[in-house]
Design a protein around this motif. Structure first.
Motif, PDB file in Angstrom:
ATOM      1  N   THR A  58       0.852  -1.197   0.000  1.00  0.00           N
ATOM      2  CA  THR A  58       0.000   0.000   0.000  1.00  0.00           C
ATOM      3  C   THR A  58       0.875   1.229   0.000  1.00  0.00           C
ATOM      4  N   LEU A  59       0.571   2.166  -0.913  1.00  0.00           N
ATOM      5  CA  LEU A  59       1.300   3.431  -0.984  1.00  0.00           C
ATOM      6  C   LEU A  59       0.428   4.545  -0.448  1.00  0.00           C
ATOM      7  N   ARG A  60       1.053   5.447   0.309  1.00  0.00           N
ATOM      8  CA  ARG A  60       0.309   6.561   0.891  1.00  0.00           C
ATOM      9  C   ARG A  60       0.921   7.875   0.429  1.00  0.00           C
ATOM     10  N   ASN A  61       0.069   8.862   0.124  1.00  0.00           N
ATOM     11  CA  ASN A  61       0.534  10.196  -0.227  1.00  0.00           C
ATOM     12  C   ASN A  61      -0.547  11.196   0.146  1.00  0.00           C
ATOM     13  N   VAL A  62      -0.143  12.458   0.256  1.00  0.00           N
ATOM     14  CA  VAL A  62      -1.087  13.525   0.563  1.00  0.00           C
ATOM     15  C   VAL A  62      -1.060  14.493  -0.613  1.00  0.00           C
ATOM     16  N   LEU A  63      -2.179  14.591  -1.356  1.00  0.00           N
ATOM     17  CA  LEU A  63      -2.268  15.482  -2.513  1.00  0.00           C
ATOM     18  C   LEU A  63      -3.367  16.499  -2.256  1.00  0.00           C
ATOM     19  N   ASP A  64      -3.071  17.767  -2.481  1.00  0.00           N
ATOM     20  CA  ASP A  64      -4.080  18.821  -2.258  1.00  0.00           C
ATOM     21  C   ASP A  64      -4.673  18.731  -0.852  1.00  0.00           C
ATOM     22  N   TYR A  65      -3.809  18.481   0.132  1.00  0.00           N
ATOM     23  CA  TYR A  65      -4.197  18.357   1.545  1.00  0.00           C
ATOM     24  C   TYR A  65      -5.135  17.184   1.793  1.00  0.00           C
ATOM     25  N   GLN A  66      -5.244  16.266   0.844  1.00  0.00           N
ATOM     26  CA  GLN A  66      -6.086  15.080   1.003  1.00  0.00           C
ATOM     27  C   GLN A  66      -5.200  13.856   1.089  1.00  0.00           C
ATOM     28  N   ILE A  70      -3.349   3.758  -1.853  1.00  0.00           N
ATOM     29  CA  ILE A  70      -3.751   2.810  -2.888  1.00  0.00           C
ATOM     30  C   ILE A  70      -3.021   1.503  -2.632  1.00  0.00           C
ATOM     31  N   MET A  71      -3.772   0.394  -2.692  1.00  0.00           N
ATOM     32  CA  MET A  71      -3.177  -0.922  -2.504  1.00  0.00           C
ATOM     33  C   MET A  71      -2.929  -1.520  -3.884  1.00  0.00           C
TER      34      MET A  71
ATOM     35  N   THR B  74     -18.134   4.628  -3.425  1.00  0.00           N
ATOM     36  CA  THR B  74     -17.683   5.688  -4.331  1.00  0.00           C
ATOM     37  C   THR B  74     -18.544   5.689  -5.574  1.00  0.00           C
ATOM     38  N   GLY B  75     -19.048   6.858  -5.930  1.00  0.00           N
ATOM     39  CA  GLY B  75     -19.857   6.999  -7.142  1.00  0.00           C
ATOM     40  C   GLY B  75     -21.350   6.914  -6.894  1.00  0.00           C
ATOM     41  N   ASP B  76     -21.766   6.507  -5.703  1.00  0.00           N
ATOM     42  CA  ASP B  76     -23.203   6.407  -5.435  1.00  0.00           C
ATOM     43  C   ASP B  76     -23.798   7.790  -5.208  1.00  0.00           C
ATOM     44  N   LYS B  77     -25.053   7.935  -5.617  1.00  0.00           N
ATOM     45  CA  LYS B  77     -25.778   9.174  -5.348  1.00  0.00           C
ATOM     46  C   LYS B  77     -26.460   9.021  -3.991  1.00  0.00           C
ATOM     47  N   VAL B  78     -26.414  10.082  -3.206  1.00  0.00           N
ATOM     48  CA  VAL B  78     -27.058  10.041  -1.889  1.00  0.00           C
ATOM     49  C   VAL B  78     -27.886  11.302  -1.706  1.00  0.00           C
ATOM     50  N   LEU B  79     -28.881  11.215  -0.827  1.00  0.00           N
ATOM     51  CA  LEU B  79     -29.667  12.377  -0.435  1.00  0.00           C
ATOM     52  C   LEU B  79     -29.140  12.836   0.920  1.00  0.00           C
ATOM     53  N   GLU B  96     -13.299   3.799   3.731  1.00  0.00           N
ATOM     54  CA  GLU B  96     -13.248   2.351   3.881  1.00  0.00           C
ATOM     55  C   GLU B  96     -12.133   1.774   3.017  1.00  0.00           C
ATOM     56  N   ASN B  97     -11.576   0.636   3.414  1.00  0.00           N
ATOM     57  CA  ASN B  97     -10.578  -0.045   2.587  1.00  0.00           C
ATOM     58  C   ASN B  97     -11.176  -0.417   1.244  1.00  0.00           C
ATOM     59  N   GLN B  98     -10.468  -0.085   0.177  1.00  0.00           N
ATOM     60  CA  GLN B  98     -10.983  -0.282  -1.172  1.00  0.00           C
ATOM     61  C   GLN B  98     -10.331  -1.494  -1.821  1.00  0.00           C
ATOM     62  N   PRO B  99     -10.916  -2.029  -2.901  1.00  0.00           N
ATOM     63  CA  PRO B  99     -10.237  -3.092  -3.649  1.00  0.00           C
ATOM     64  C   PRO B  99      -8.920  -2.567  -4.222  1.00  0.00           C
ATOM     65  N   ALA B 100      -8.084  -3.502  -4.684  1.00  0.00           N
ATOM     66  CA  ALA B 100      -6.775  -3.113  -5.219  1.00  0.00           C
ATOM     67  C   ALA B 100      -6.927  -2.115  -6.353  1.00  0.00           C
ATOM     68  N   LEU B 101      -5.981  -1.187  -6.462  1.00  0.00           N
ATOM     69  CA  LEU B 101      -5.884  -0.152  -7.495  1.00  0.00           C
ATOM     70  C   LEU B 101      -6.873   0.998  -7.309  1.00  0.00           C
ATOM     71  N   GLN B 102      -7.799   0.890  -6.368  1.00  0.00           N
ATOM     72  CA  GLN B 102      -8.715   2.016  -6.123  1.00  0.00           C
ATOM     73  C   GLN B 102      -8.240   2.784  -4.900  1.00  0.00           C
ATOM     74  N   PRO B 103      -8.228   4.131  -4.989  1.00  0.00           N
ATOM     75  CA  PRO B 103      -7.710   4.895  -3.866  1.00  0.00           C
ATOM     76  C   PRO B 103      -8.680   4.919  -2.691  1.00  0.00           C
ATOM     77  N   ARG B 104      -8.070   4.934  -1.501  1.00  0.00           N
ATOM     78  CA  ARG B 104      -8.832   5.048  -0.261  1.00  0.00           C
ATOM     79  C   ARG B 104      -8.455   6.388   0.334  1.00  0.00           C
ATOM     80  N   PHE B 105      -9.424   7.181   0.716  1.00  0.00           N
ATOM     81  CA  PHE B 105      -9.149   8.529   1.187  1.00  0.00           C
ATOM     82  C   PHE B 105      -9.240   8.603   2.701  1.00  0.00           C
ATOM     83  N   ASP B 106      -8.610   9.631   3.266  1.00  0.00           N
ATOM     84  CA  ASP B 106      -8.661   9.813   4.718  1.00  0.00           C
ATOM     85  C   ASP B 106      -9.992  10.386   5.165  1.00  0.00           C
TER      86      ASP B 106
END
Lengths: 218, 158
Positions: A58-66, A70-71, B74-79, B96-106
């Motif tokens: 898993t790689l971690r980075n902070v872009l645009d303060y976000q 990605i695994m 990710t990508g779902d429409k919500v009210l 949430e932890n995502q499948p491989a190659l998809q980014p997971r955000f803080d």
């Protein structure tokens, strides 16, 4: 073993370099949804999981303060290149605490240049003590024995709880634990014997990738 | 000073808003990271109502997820309810932890849209995943609205 055969075949097509948790890497993948059909991500390796064909990092980075992670599965054919931009080790087996650390420890420029070190030089160990953010952490990192965190800002209660959870001394004498976490020499020899015929081809293709890369840079 | 446990999933570690000091200091159980009814989102576009809500410390809460599943991905429409109004939003990043190659955000990120799928803001301030392109295109085909318009206001893709 079929897994090992697949891994060797994959390594003949792509150079999977040496890297450790704490190394900064760049991965390019073939992405049908991205402009130019490929997308590149740079980040610090915070975790390496699984073994064999399922190995991932898993790689971690902070872009645009976000902050984002990605695994990548190491042997995934969608990956077109894996580069180690900065080869180094850290004091801990994982760096998941970077999620609760100050963002500067996870920020790396997307156009970072590779930092070359001598082929025979030992892998540098980065013994930085990461400063954490104020407020609540996702996990109680102070209770896990992590050497890379600056724990000077803990409250008295947190320090007491951390000491309570410390692993006992007798665990170092647990032979079965050591046996379960390592592979015996006899099994290791079997594996090396199995991949030995492929070694010349693998070394040749690695050298080809490195030469191509240097020619591309020049 | 201690912040609300979940507030980091809204604001991220950089943002330390003063309004959080006024909130109750209590410990929650291990967070279920999936987005569902009453989950709070972080609005990442520059729409006026979105900015105002995030600045005031009253982030939008999901009241309905427009998918057959209980949870929003990710990508779902919500009210969502935002500053007393009901608005539609598209989830553009999950904690949430995502499948491989998809980014997971803080943080759990979302972009406000209207009924036709047009975003209310003019720019998205954080990177969004590339696989949204396919997801939003498929969604637009079945629904008759055009959800891919928000891709044109995105600054960076990951």
């Amino acid at each position: 073993m079929l897994d090992r055969h697949d891994m060797i075949t994959r390594r003949k097509h792509i150079d999977i370099p040496e890297f450790y948790v704490g190394s900064v890497m760049a991965v390019t993948i073939n992405d049908p949804n991205a402009t130019g059909r490929s997308s590149r991500f740079v980040g610090i390796c915070i975790q390496r999981m699984n073994r064999g064909l399922k190995s991932n990092f898993t790689l971690r980075n902070v872009l645009d303060y976000q902050g984002m992670e990605i695994m990548y599965e190491m042997y995934c054919p969608v990956i077109s290149s894996i580069e180690t931009l900065r080869l180094e080790k850290r004091l801990d087996p994982h760096l998941l605490y970077l999620r609760d650390a100050r963002p500067e420890y996870s920020t790396f420029p997307m156009d970072m240049e590779p930092e070359l070190i001598a082929e025979d030089a030992p892998v540098p160990i980065n013994d930085v003590k990461v400063k954490m953010i104020d407020g609540d952490w996702d996990k109680s990192w102070e209770r896990q024995e992590l050497k890379g965190i600056d724990l000077s800002g803990l409250t008295e209660l947190q320090k007491r709880m951390a000491l309570k959870r410390k692993t006992p001394d007798y665990v170092q004498y647990d032979l079965m634990k050591e046996y379960r976490s390592t592979l015996p020499e006899e099994d290791q020899e079997d594996i090396y014997r199995e991949i030995a015929p492929h070694y010349p081809a693998l070394v040749a293709s690695q050298r080809k990738f490195r030469r191509r890369k240097l020619a591309g840079d020049a | 000073p201690k912040m609300l446990r979940f507030s980091r999933q809204l604001f991220g570690p950089v943002f330390t808003p003063k309004m959080c000091l006024a909130k109750a200091d209590f410990h929650c159980t291990a967070s279920d990271l999936r987005l569902q009814k009453l989950s709070r989102l972080r609005i990442v576009d520059n729409s006026a109502i979105g900015r105002a809500a995030m600045m005031e410390g009253t982030p939008p809460k999901i009241i309905h997820v427009y998918s057959k599943k209980k949870f929003g991905y990710t990508g779902d429409k919500v009210l969502v309810t935002i500053k007393g109004e009901m608005k539609k939003a598209i989830i553009v990043g999950c904690h949430e932890n995502q499948p491989a190659l998809q980014p997971r955000f803080d943080t759990n990120n979302a972009v406000l849209v209207d009924e036709a799928g047009s975003p209310l803001g003019t720019r998205i301030l954080v990177p969004i995943p590339t696989h949204l392109r396919k997801k939003l295109k498929d969604m637009s085909r079945t629904k008759g609205a055009d959800y891919t318009k928000l891709l044109s206001i995105a600054t960076t893709f990951v």
